[in-house]
Design a protein around this motif. Structure first.
Motif, PDB file in Angstrom:
ATOM      1  N   SER A  10       5.886   3.543   2.415  1.00 39.91           N
ATOM      2  CA  SER A  10       4.773   3.110   3.256  1.00 39.91           C
ATOM      3  C   SER A  10       5.056   3.210   4.742  1.00 39.91           C
ATOM      4  O   SER A  10       4.151   3.087   5.559  1.00 39.91           O
ATOM      5  N   GLY A  11       6.305   3.397   5.147  1.00 33.98           N
ATOM      6  CA  GLY A  11       6.614   3.554   6.563  1.00 33.98           C
ATOM      7  C   GLY A  11       6.298   2.338   7.393  1.00 33.98           C
ATOM      8  O   GLY A  11       5.728   2.426   8.475  1.00 33.98           O
ATOM      9  N   THR A  12       6.700   1.155   6.909  1.00 37.89           N
ATOM     10  CA  THR A  12       6.349  -0.092   7.588  1.00 37.89           C
ATOM     11  C   THR A  12       6.899  -0.172   9.005  1.00 37.89           C
ATOM     12  O   THR A  12       6.282  -0.772   9.884  1.00 37.89           O
ATOM     13  N   ARG A  13       8.048   0.468   9.266  1.00 36.51           N
ATOM     14  CA  ARG A  13       8.648   0.356  10.595  1.00 36.51           C
ATOM     15  C   ARG A  13       7.942   1.226  11.631  1.00 36.51           C
ATOM     16  O   ARG A  13       8.210   1.098  12.820  1.00 36.51           O
ATOM     17  N   LEU A  14       7.051   2.106  11.178  1.00 41.91           N
ATOM     18  CA  LEU A  14       6.287   2.935  12.108  1.00 41.91           C
ATOM     19  C   LEU A  14       4.820   2.510  12.194  1.00 41.91           C
ATOM     20  O   LEU A  14       3.996   3.248  12.718  1.00 41.91           O
ATOM     21  N   ARG A  15       4.494   1.350  11.663  1.00 42.90           N
ATOM     22  CA  ARG A  15       3.131   0.870  11.809  1.00 42.90           C
ATOM     23  C   ARG A  15       2.858   0.526  13.272  1.00 42.90           C
ATOM     24  O   ARG A  15       3.753   0.122  13.994  1.00 42.90           O
ATOM     25  N   PRO A  16       1.587   0.700  13.741  1.00 40.20           N
ATOM     26  CA  PRO A  16       0.386   1.015  12.978  1.00 40.20           C
ATOM     27  C   PRO A  16       0.156   2.516  12.719  1.00 40.20           C
ATOM     28  O   PRO A  16      -0.825   2.874  12.090  1.00 40.20           O
ATOM     29  N   ILE A  17       1.040   3.403  13.226  1.00 41.00           N
ATOM     30  CA  ILE A  17       0.845   4.844  13.023  1.00 41.00           C
ATOM     31  C   ILE A  17       0.687   5.153  11.538  1.00 41.00           C
ATOM     32  O   ILE A  17      -0.184   5.916  11.120  1.00 41.00           O
ATOM     33  N   THR A  18       1.540   4.541  10.698  1.00 43.09           N
ATOM     34  CA  THR A  18       1.558   4.883   9.284  1.00 43.09           C
ATOM     35  C   THR A  18       0.515   4.129   8.462  1.00 43.09           C
ATOM     36  O   THR A  18       0.498   4.263   7.243  1.00 43.09           O
ATOM     37  N   HIS A  19      -0.340   3.350   9.097  1.00 46.38           N
ATOM     38  CA  HIS A  19      -1.493   2.813   8.365  1.00 46.38           C
ATOM     39  C   HIS A  19      -2.446   3.941   7.976  1.00 46.38           C
ATOM     40  O   HIS A  19      -3.176   3.852   6.990  1.00 46.38           O
ATOM     41  N   THR A  20      -2.433   5.012   8.783  1.00 41.46           N
ATOM     42  CA  THR A  20      -3.386   6.095   8.550  1.00 41.46           C
ATOM     43  C   THR A  20      -2.711   7.456   8.430  1.00 41.46           C
ATOM     44  O   THR A  20      -3.400   8.471   8.314  1.00 41.46           O
ATOM     45  N   SER A  21      -1.386   7.502   8.430  1.00 41.44           N
ATOM     46  CA  SER A  21      -0.691   8.781   8.379  1.00 41.44           C
ATOM     47  C   SER A  21       0.638   8.617   7.658  1.00 41.44           C
ATOM     48  O   SER A  21       1.301   7.586   7.806  1.00 41.44           O
ATOM     49  N   ALA A  22       1.035   9.621   6.879  1.00 39.67           N
ATOM     50  CA  ALA A  22       2.322   9.588   6.196  1.00 39.67           C
ATOM     51  C   ALA A  22       3.451   9.662   7.213  1.00 39.67           C
ATOM     52  O   ALA A  22       3.415  10.463   8.146  1.00 39.67           O
ATOM     53  N   LYS A  23       4.477   8.816   7.037  1.00 37.92           N
ATOM     54  CA  LYS A  23       5.561   8.777   8.018  1.00 37.92           C
ATOM     55  C   LYS A  23       6.298  10.108   8.086  1.00 37.92           C
ATOM     56  O   LYS A  23       6.826  10.489   9.135  1.00 37.92           O
ATOM     57  N   THR A  56       0.212   8.423  -0.017  1.00 37.79           N
ATOM     58  CA  THR A  56      -0.189   9.441   0.964  1.00 37.79           C
ATOM     59  C   THR A  56      -0.105  10.858   0.375  1.00 37.79           C
ATOM     60  O   THR A  56       0.026  11.834   1.112  1.00 37.79           O
ATOM     61  N   HIS A  57      -0.183  10.960  -0.953  1.00 36.30           N
ATOM     62  CA  HIS A  57       0.008  12.252  -1.611  1.00 36.30           C
ATOM     63  C   HIS A  57      -0.969  13.318  -1.123  1.00 36.30           C
ATOM     64  O   HIS A  57      -0.605  14.490  -0.965  1.00 36.30           O
ATOM     65  N   ALA A  62      -1.723  18.458   1.348  1.00 41.79           N
ATOM     66  CA  ALA A  62      -2.510  19.304   2.243  1.00 41.79           C
ATOM     67  C   ALA A  62      -1.613  19.978   3.279  1.00 41.79           C
ATOM     68  O   ALA A  62      -1.839  21.137   3.655  1.00 41.79           O
ATOM     69  N   ALA A  63      -0.585  19.283   3.742  1.00 49.80           N
ATOM     70  CA  ALA A  63       0.299  19.824   4.778  1.00 49.80           C
ATOM     71  C   ALA A  63       1.261  20.866   4.221  1.00 49.80           C
ATOM     72  O   ALA A  63       1.509  21.899   4.855  1.00 49.80           O
TER      73      ALA A  63
END
Length: 356
Positions: A10-23, A56-57, A62-63
């Protein structure tokens, strides 16, 4: 040999960026950090790749697509919940079969790739090989204790009282022996199946486990500070290139303008990269800054920062050591004395300097 890349979590240490994007897709020098790992795997001569994905699959798939852009054949493996690194090996059992494999954490960054590591493993053929590096605070990592002769004595995941300062780097190499170990595991105190426990199981039963202590650069890009540091490192080695337009502007040092970028009446001090379709006007962009595609920087100053695509920064002085997300708008606040107006996402961190 196959590869298993872990791109869930979930990328908790990069929130809020990772609320909407895969870390794993947060960019370093305008390229997702995951892509550096995929390129390293392909450069090591590996073609069959399994990517373990979670919530975030869709974004990861897609990437990366089918992997052909990297010279890889990709199989996606769905992990319903982040239940540990060893759990990822467990769900990848059918894909891996009895082949040797390298497991690579998708948010890790290793300078120089893994080609030498893989070739050394194939030549010596231990049952498992781990990579170690010395760190200041080993409590955040898996930690190894070594025998005087350098053999691996014990491993522990994120211990409160570490027995050494040797942290496990996010690259592991295994033979099929690890599957027996993983099948025997019980969840740790964290509720996860720990890869450190699987390796310890191999050690306790006399399997050959080797370690290599690396002195080169490695980072787990799980927080903003590490992302900025990796961005700095990559930009340091970047070749300059002007594929966009520079009008009445000064480009100093290693600056890369990607196709469609436009710089007007501005000063860019490298190393820095201005993304495709971005516009910089009447501004200063300082060293170690990556401006993403289709961003707008106007009448502002920014350095040592990462700005993700389609963000705009207008009329702001000065921004530094920042990670700014997709489609963000940064503008001056109304000139209201002694007041701050904030709209912040969950788990945000804000530093405000009040002038007296």
């Amino acid at each position: 040999m196959k590869a298993l890349v872990l791109a869930g979590g979930s990328g908790t240490r990069l929130r809020p960026i990772t609320h909407t994007s895969a870390k794993q897709l947060v960019p370093v020098a305008n390229k997702p950090v995951l892509f550096y790992g995929l390129e390293a795997i392909a450069a090591a001569g590996i073609r069959e790749l399994g990517i373990v994905v979670g919530d975030t699959h869709a974004e990861i798939e897609a990437a990366v697509g089918d992997g052909s852009a990297f010279g890889l054949e990709v199989t996606y493996l769905r992990q319903e919940a982040p239940l540990g690194l060893a759990h990822a090996v467990l769900i990848a059992r059918d894909f891996l079969g009895d082949d040797d494999f390298v497991m690579y954490l998708g948010d890790n960054f290793i300078v120089g790739g893994i080609s030498d590591i893989v070739s050394g493993f194939m030549a010596k053929k231990p049952d498992a090989q781990i990579m170690l590096t010395r760190v200041g605070d080993p409590r955040q990592f898996g930690v190894a204790e070594l025998h005087p002769d350098g053999g691996v004595k014990s491993l522990e995941e994120k211990p409160q009282h570490p027995k050494s300062d040797l942290a496990l780097v996010g690259v592991y190499l295994f033979t099929a022996a690890v599957h027996e170990a993983v099948a025997e595991l019980k969840p740790s105190w964290r509720g996860e199946l720990e890869i450190t426990d699987a390796i310890q199981w191999l050690i306790d039963r006399g399997y050959h486990v080797e370690s290599t202590t690396i002195t080169g650069y490695w980072k787990d890009t799980g927080n903003v500070e590490d992302m900025l540091e990796v961005n700095r490192l990559v930009l340091e080695s970047m070749e300059p290139a002007v594929q966009g337009e520079s009008l009445d502007s000064e480009l100093i040092g290693r600056v890369r303008l990607e196709p469609g970028a436009r710089v007007e009446r501005s000063r860019i001090v490298g190393p820095a990269v201005i993304g495709a379709g971005a516009r910089v006007a009447d501004s200063y962009v300082g060293p170690f800054t990556s401006i993403g595609a289709d961003c707008v920087i106007a009448d502002s100053e920014i350095e040592y920062s990462i700005v993700l695509p389609r963000a705009s920064i207008e009329g702001v002085r000065r921004i530094e050591a920042s990670l700014i997300g997709h489609d963000v708008q940064v503008t001056p606040a109304p000139n209201t004395p002694r007041a701050h107006r904030l709209v912040l996402g969950d788990h945000s961190k804000v530093q405000i300097h009040d002038r007296t």
